[in-house]
Design a protein around this motif. Structure first.
Motif, PDB file in Angstrom:
ATOM      1  N   LYS A   1     -11.989 -23.029 -38.567  1.00  0.00           N
ATOM      2  CA  LYS A   1     -11.411 -22.270 -37.208  1.00  0.00           C
ATOM      3  C   LYS A   1     -10.868 -20.849 -37.646  1.00  0.00           C
ATOM      4  CE  LYS A   1     -10.458 -21.761 -32.771  1.00  0.00           C
ATOM      5  NZ  LYS A   1     -11.565 -20.943 -32.477  1.00  0.00           N
ATOM      6  N   THR A   2     -11.067 -19.778 -37.224  1.00  0.00           N
ATOM      7  CA  THR A   2     -10.607 -18.805 -37.506  1.00  0.00           C
ATOM      8  C   THR A   2      -9.194 -18.599 -37.581  1.00  0.00           C
ATOM      9  OG1 THR A   2     -12.474 -17.418 -36.857  1.00  0.00           O
ATOM     10  CG2 THR A   2     -10.554 -16.246 -37.223  1.00  0.00           C
TER      11      THR A   2
ATOM     12  N   SER B   1     -14.480 -19.501 -24.394  1.00  0.00           N
ATOM     13  CA  SER B   1     -13.604 -18.344 -24.639  1.00  0.00           C
ATOM     14  C   SER B   1     -12.158 -19.153 -24.986  1.00  0.00           C
ATOM     15  CB  SER B   1     -13.388 -17.565 -23.333  1.00  0.00           C
ATOM     16  OG  SER B   1     -12.745 -16.637 -23.794  1.00  0.00           O
ATOM     17  N   ILE B   2     -12.441 -19.469 -26.218  1.00  0.00           N
ATOM     18  CA  ILE B   2     -11.046 -20.174 -26.938  1.00  0.00           C
ATOM     19  C   ILE B   2      -9.898 -19.469 -27.117  1.00  0.00           C
ATOM     20  CG2 ILE B   2     -10.283 -22.203 -28.457  1.00  0.00           C
ATOM     21  CD1 ILE B   2     -12.839 -22.859 -26.601  1.00  0.00           C
TER      22      ILE B   2
ATOM     23  N   LEU C   1      -8.990 -17.938 -29.814  1.00  0.00           N
ATOM     24  CA  LEU C   1      -8.510 -18.060 -31.457  1.00  0.00           C
ATOM     25  C   LEU C   1      -7.036 -18.702 -31.363  1.00  0.00           C
ATOM     26  CD1 LEU C   1      -9.072 -14.347 -32.543  1.00  0.00           C
ATOM     27  CD2 LEU C   1      -9.435 -16.474 -33.831  1.00  0.00           C
TER      28      LEU C   1
ATOM     29  N   ASN D   1     -14.276 -13.149 -40.003  1.00  0.00           N
ATOM     30  CA  ASN D   1     -14.828 -12.959 -38.344  1.00  0.00           C
ATOM     31  C   ASN D   1     -14.705 -11.497 -37.751  1.00  0.00           C
ATOM     32  OD1 ASN D   1     -15.532 -13.549 -35.768  1.00  0.00           O
ATOM     33  ND2 ASN D   1     -14.206 -15.081 -35.728  1.00  0.00           N
TER      34      ASN D   1
ATOM     35  N   PRO E   1     -15.813 -12.784 -30.046  1.00  0.00           N
ATOM     36  CA  PRO E   1     -16.168 -11.921 -28.632  1.00  0.00           C
ATOM     37  C   PRO E   1     -15.080 -12.383 -27.549  1.00  0.00           C
ATOM     38  CG  PRO E   1     -17.482 -14.243 -28.434  1.00  0.00           C
ATOM     39  CD  PRO E   1     -16.692 -13.925 -29.742  1.00  0.00           C
TER      40      PRO E   1
ATOM     41  N   ASN F   1     -22.487 -14.536 -34.684  1.00  0.00           N
ATOM     42  CA  ASN F   1     -21.478 -15.322 -33.763  1.00  0.00           C
ATOM     43  C   ASN F   1     -22.130 -15.520 -32.402  1.00  0.00           C
ATOM     44  OD1 ASN F   1     -18.861 -15.866 -32.544  1.00  0.00           O
ATOM     45  ND2 ASN F   1     -17.934 -14.698 -33.925  1.00  0.00           N
TER      46      ASN F   1
HETATM   47  O1  RRO Z   1     -11.881 -18.654 -30.232  1.00  0.00           O
HETATM   48  C1  RRO Z   1     -12.858 -18.140 -30.116  1.00  0.00           C
HETATM   49  O2  RRO Z   1     -12.851 -18.149 -28.702  1.00  0.00           O
HETATM   50  C2  RRO Z   1     -14.051 -17.713 -30.376  1.00  0.00           C
HETATM   51  C3  RRO Z   1     -14.327 -16.990 -31.768  1.00  0.00           C
HETATM   52 BR1  RRO Z   1     -12.739 -16.698 -32.762  1.00  0.00          BR
HETATM   53  C4  RRO Z   1     -15.330 -16.786 -32.147  1.00  0.00           C
HETATM   54  O3  RRO Z   1     -15.574 -16.065 -33.241  1.00  0.00           O
HETATM   55  N1  RRO Z   1     -16.610 -17.080 -31.530  1.00  0.00           N
HETATM   56  C5  RRO Z   1     -16.509 -17.717 -30.531  1.00  0.00           C
HETATM   57  O4  RRO Z   1     -17.550 -17.941 -29.851  1.00  0.00           O
HETATM   58  N2  RRO Z   1     -15.316 -17.987 -30.010  1.00  0.00           N
END
Ligand code: RRO
Length: 288
Positions: A28-29, A53-54, A56, A110, A114, A174
């Protein structure tokens, strides 16, 4: 490979899947500072896909390295750490922090989230993309994979800009920006309003982007977007991908990435093709 954001930071996934059978996992980023993520709801199913829409959520680079930095060495597979900063210098600092961790095999930058403010700036502007790519390479001794966004009119100048700035590989793509509206309360369903679309519904877009980028660059492309089985992966490979990532499918079947590996092995055994390398880009017309 597993796609970023779909198998945590390593240890969680290792409990479910025999990692030694996969090419690599992408974490995960991680960002410079800890983040809590976006308001809920953060996900919703869509026809043949899902919106997320997590935002990050992550422990920040220091927290992550303290927690997992040494464990990656014994995971039994290459770990690719996904990083996202708000500026070129933040990307550089994140890359610098990863130096010296023997369990880290590569960085995936990354440039295309979005779901955070300014998250897509880098992947929509070739100059900014090159600047941030160059900043990472100033300090990093690791292979650098640049993850591009589908939310552009033309991916080709961005792929070229990343290569010219020194990227060693590209990940395409992405998630695609979308939204859902709740017709009962007449408001956006997702807490952060907009969200990234993934899953089988987006695969034709990803395949098209890989197909368009492949003739423009010499560096390897990693295909990602809606891959759920070996045939899906082979589509990307024939379009020009040298490797693939499996993401959303593992929410349905945590072993999906393994099944893709095994399915490709079967395909190669049952066909005349000895090596997968010979399939890369084969869907393109022969040069005249
Ligand atoms: O964490 C997110 O909402 C997320 C990220 Br960082 C991403 O690069 N792509 C995505 O669909 N969600």
């Amino acid at each position: 490979m597993t796609a970023s954001g779909t198998s945590g930071f390593g240890a969680e996934y290792a409990r479910i899947v025999d990692l030694a059978k996969l090419g690599a996992m992408v974490t995960k980023t991680v960002t410079p500072r800890p983040r809590r993520g976006n308001l809920t709801p953060r996900t919703v199913e869509t026809p043949s896909g899902m919106l997320n829409s997590i935002g990050l959520p992550n422990p920040g680079i220091e927290g992550l390295l303290a927690r997992e930095g040494r464990a990656w060495e014994s995971l039994g597979m290459p770990v690719i750490v996904s990083i996202a900063g708000g500026s070129a210098s933040e990307f550089r600092d994140l890359a610098a922090a990863l130096e010296g961790y023997r369990g880290v095999s590569a960085i995936e930058a990354n440039f295309s989230c979005p779901n955070v403010e300014d998250g897509m700036e880098f992947a929509t502007d070739p100059e900014l993309l090159a600047l941030a790519t160059g900043a990472i390479l100033e300090v990093s001794s690791l292979p650098l994979i640049v993850k591009l966004s589908p939310n552009v009119t033309d991916i080709r100048p961005l792929a070229v800009a990343a290569q010219q700035a020194g990227a060693h590989a590209l990940t395409i793509m992405n998630t695609i920006l979308g939204m859902k509206i709740d017709v009962h309360n007449r408001r956006p369903f997702i807490g952060a309003t907009f969200a990234g679309l993934s899953g089988p519904a987006v695969r034709p877009v990803g395949v098209r982007l890989v197909y368009q980028a492949w003739p423009e660059v010499d560096i390897p492309i990693i295909g990602a977007g809606g891959i759920a089985c070996a045939d899906d992966a082979l589509e990307y490979i024939l379009a020009g991908a040298s490797a693939v990532q499996v993401g959303t499918a593992s929410f349905v079947r945590p072993t999906a990435a393994l099944e893709v590996v095994e399915g490709i092995e079967d395909y190669l055994r049952n066909s005349e093709v000895g090596s997968i390398d010979r399939l890369v880009g084969l869907a393109h017309p022969e040069p005249a």
